[in-house]
Design a protein around this motif. Structure first.
Motif, short mmCIF file in Angstrom:
data_model
loop_
_atom_site.label_atom_id
_atom_site.label_comp_id
_atom_site.label_asym_id
_atom_site.label_seq_id
_atom_site.Cartn_x
_atom_site.Cartn_y
_atom_site.Cartn_z
N VAL A 93 0.81 -1.21 0.00
CA VAL A 93 0.00 0.00 0.00
C VAL A 93 0.85 1.27 0.00
CG1 VAL A 93 -0.26 0.05 2.52
CG2 VAL A 93 -1.99 1.11 1.07
N PHE A 94 1.97 1.26 0.72
CA PHE A 94 2.86 2.42 0.75
C PHE A 94 4.15 2.17 -0.04
CE2 PHE A 94 0.84 2.97 5.14
CZ PHE A 94 -0.15 3.81 4.65
N ALA A 95 4.58 0.95 -0.01
CA ALA A 95 5.78 0.52 -0.73
C ALA A 95 5.65 -0.99 -0.91
CB ALA A 95 7.05 0.87 0.06
N PHE A 112 -6.33 3.03 11.59
CA PHE A 112 -6.84 4.13 12.40
C PHE A 112 -5.74 4.80 13.23
CE2 PHE A 112 -8.84 5.98 16.21
CZ PHE A 112 -9.69 6.88 15.59
N GLY A 113 -4.77 4.02 13.71
CA GLY A 113 -3.70 4.60 14.50
C GLY A 113 -2.94 5.67 13.74
N LEU A 114 -2.68 5.43 12.46
CA LEU A 114 -2.00 6.42 11.63
C LEU A 114 -2.86 7.66 11.44
CD1 LEU A 114 0.32 7.30 9.80
CD2 LEU A 114 -0.76 6.01 7.93
N GLU A 115 -4.17 7.47 11.23
CA GLU A 115 -5.08 8.61 11.05
C GLU A 115 -5.13 9.46 12.31
OE1 GLU A 115 -6.21 9.11 8.07
OE2 GLU A 115 -5.43 7.19 7.37
N LEU A 129 3.83 13.64 8.43
CA LEU A 129 3.99 12.47 9.30
C LEU A 129 3.50 11.19 8.65
CD1 LEU A 129 2.77 14.03 12.69
CD2 LEU A 129 5.12 13.81 11.84
N HIS A 130 3.04 11.27 7.43
CA HIS A 130 2.49 10.10 6.73
C HIS A 130 3.60 9.40 5.95
CE1 HIS A 130 -0.04 7.70 4.04
NE2 HIS A 130 -1.05 7.96 4.86
N SER A 138 6.99 10.97 4.18
CA SER A 138 8.09 10.97 5.13
C SER A 138 8.92 9.70 4.97
CB SER A 138 7.56 11.06 6.57
OG SER A 138 8.57 10.81 7.51
N ASP A 139 10.17 9.85 4.63
CA ASP A 139 11.06 8.70 4.52
C ASP A 139 11.24 8.01 5.87
OD1 ASP A 139 11.37 9.19 1.82
OD2 ASP A 139 13.23 10.34 2.07
N ALA A 140 11.27 8.80 6.93
CA ALA A 140 11.45 8.22 8.26
C ALA A 140 10.25 7.36 8.65
CB ALA A 140 11.66 9.33 9.29
N GLU A 141 9.04 7.85 8.37
CA GLU A 141 7.84 7.08 8.69
C GLU A 141 7.75 5.82 7.82
OE1 GLU A 141 5.68 7.47 11.10
OE2 GLU A 141 6.59 9.32 11.85
N LEU A 142 8.09 5.95 6.56
CA LEU A 142 8.06 4.78 5.67
C LEU A 142 9.08 3.73 6.14
CD1 LEU A 142 6.95 3.38 3.18
CD2 LEU A 142 8.65 4.63 1.81
#
Length: 448
Positions: free
Chosen positions: A84-86, A273-276, A293-294, A298-302
């Protein structure tokens, strides 16, 4: 859904409820003749807009961060429901119905091709146009033919309906249609104890939940209110309620099993939901969401998402969000109040930096606030005339946006409620400004 004109008079001790005979000839016609022109006009307008907007979806950055598109692409490529993100494997961040619909489009027309993007937007336009049908039927059933005509045409040319149909390759238009149908269906079930009707209601509710689980905040309550109404009239309710619940469970269960087998823990439809909650509650109050922060931004969050895994990452985001809320309770309450105002009026801020990011906010404030005022005016009239019907609308208005008040809103989150807003606004407008005469023969309406 009701197909004909219904007439009845029910004395409740406080109100007289009249349903049925349409006020205008157009509304008196049955079936396609009544709402067909509305659907055709709505679809034509939405399809006409697509050529001017679809190229935005061909931007490589947007495609690489399109959650539904990424998972649909993964399915078509044979990698399963994930990434979904990567390219990180299975996911439950998005729900399955719209993903599989997109995957079908990609399989037929190619992944991320101009043809597949146009087709996806055209399908959403069809969903949006078809919403004219439950809008028209609901207004006719609850009020009168003139309100039905205004509501149906109002939805056909609704700026929100047009925009999100023609330029939003998301699940919004589908869940909007499903919620409008389910609202109308729950109302008609007051008069039906047939097992197949309740089974169908539950099954469609399950499909809606697998499209966007937020509908679970209102559809079960609408069903329970219908059961309460049947109990008050000494009609069967236990068996119908059980059948509806089984119908919903039968539809949802395979997805719940898949999630448990994949992640080894129960996941209620979606995992995100935690991310939202996290991206909606941070030190940055300039915007209604801190996209920095998503994982998409954000490379750090990913990197954390990839390292921890989806569920551990979401649990950590929940902990971080709760820690912020506990540390700054007054700030959190302030944000909740601002979110409530934003959802109902479109207003967040007039700060120049914010408006540079959201240039459409000023006209949106006017449109959103106007529709809210008209809808609440209509709800007030409904409540005075028939409180049981008013409760149905209030259930949606109160409970549907609750999760967004406490996490964060997006411009499209509240759009599934728009058909009900249009219905109430049309009723209020016809009663307040349309020169409606209470004694007019042949006009079915709520006594007000």
């Amino acid at each position: 859904m009701p197909g004909g004109v219904i007439a009845r008079v029910q004395f409740t001790g406080e109100t007289e409820f009249r349903q049925g005979v349409g006020e205008t000839r157009e509304a008196e016609k049955g079936g396609v003749r009544a709402y067909g022109p509305m659907v055709a006009a709505a679809l034509a307008v939405r399809l006409a807009v697509i050529p001017f907007l679809y190229r935005d979806w061909l931007d490589p950055f947007l495609l690489e961060h399109w959650a539904f598109g990424r998972v649909a692409r993964s399915l078509v490529a044979g990698h399963g429901f994930g990434n979904v993100f990567a390219d990180t494997g299975p996911t439950a961040v998005v729900s399955p119905v719209y993903v599989y619909l997109l995957a079908g489009v990609f399989r037929l027309l190619g992944t991320y091709t101009p043809a597949s993007i146009v087709a996806a937007l055209a399908i959403n336009s069809v969903f949006s146009a078809l919403t004219c049908i439950p809008v028209f039927l609901l207004a006719r059933r609850c009020f009168h033919g003139r309100a039905a005509k205004w509501a149906g045409w109002g939805w056909a040319f609704s700026p929100y309906g047009i925009y999100y149909g023609a330029d939003w390759a998301w699940s919004t238009c589908l869940v909007t249609l499903l919620l409008a149908v389910l609202f109308l269906w729950a109302l008609t079930l007051e008069e039906s104890g047939r097992v197949r009707d309740w089974l169908g209601f539950g099954a469609l509710g399950g499909v809606a939940a697998l499209t966007e689980p937020v509908v679970l905040s209102v559809v079960p309550l609408l069903g329970l209110w219908t059961c309460w109404r049947r109990l008050r009239k000494r009609q069967s309710w236990m068996l119908p309620m059980s059948v509806a619940a089984l119908g919903a469970l039968a539809v949802v269960a395979p997805w719940l099993v898949r999630n448990y087998e994949t992640f080894h823990q129960f996941i209620p439809i979606r995992s995100g939901f935690g991310l939202e909650l996290y991206i909606g509650n941070s030190a940055d109050t300039r915007h209604w969401v801190d996209r920095s922060l998503h994982p998409n931004h954000s490379d750090a969050e990913l990197a954390e998402y990839t390292q921890r895994g989806e569920l551990a990452y979401m649990q950590h985001k929940t902990q971080q969000a709760k820690q912020y809320i506990r540390s700054y309770p007054a700030q959190y309450v302030y944000r909740v109040v601002r979110r409530i105002i934003y959802i109902w009026t479109g207003f967040w801020s007039f700060d120049r930096a914010y408006l540079a990011e959201e240039p459409l906010d000023v006209p949106n404030i006017f449109l959103s606030t106007t529709m809210t005022v008209l809808a609440l005016g209509g709800l007030r009239r409904v409540w005075r005339a028939d409180a049981s019907l008013g409760v149905r609308f209030a259930i949606v208005f109160v409970f549907f946006p609750l999760a967004y008040y406490f996490s964060h809103p997006e411009t499209y989150y509240f759009r599934p409620v728009d058909p009900l807003i249009v219905v109430l606004a049309a009723y209020f407008a016809t009663e307040r400004f349309g020169g409606q005469r209470r004694s007019e023969a042949g006009a079915g309406r709520l006594a007000s």
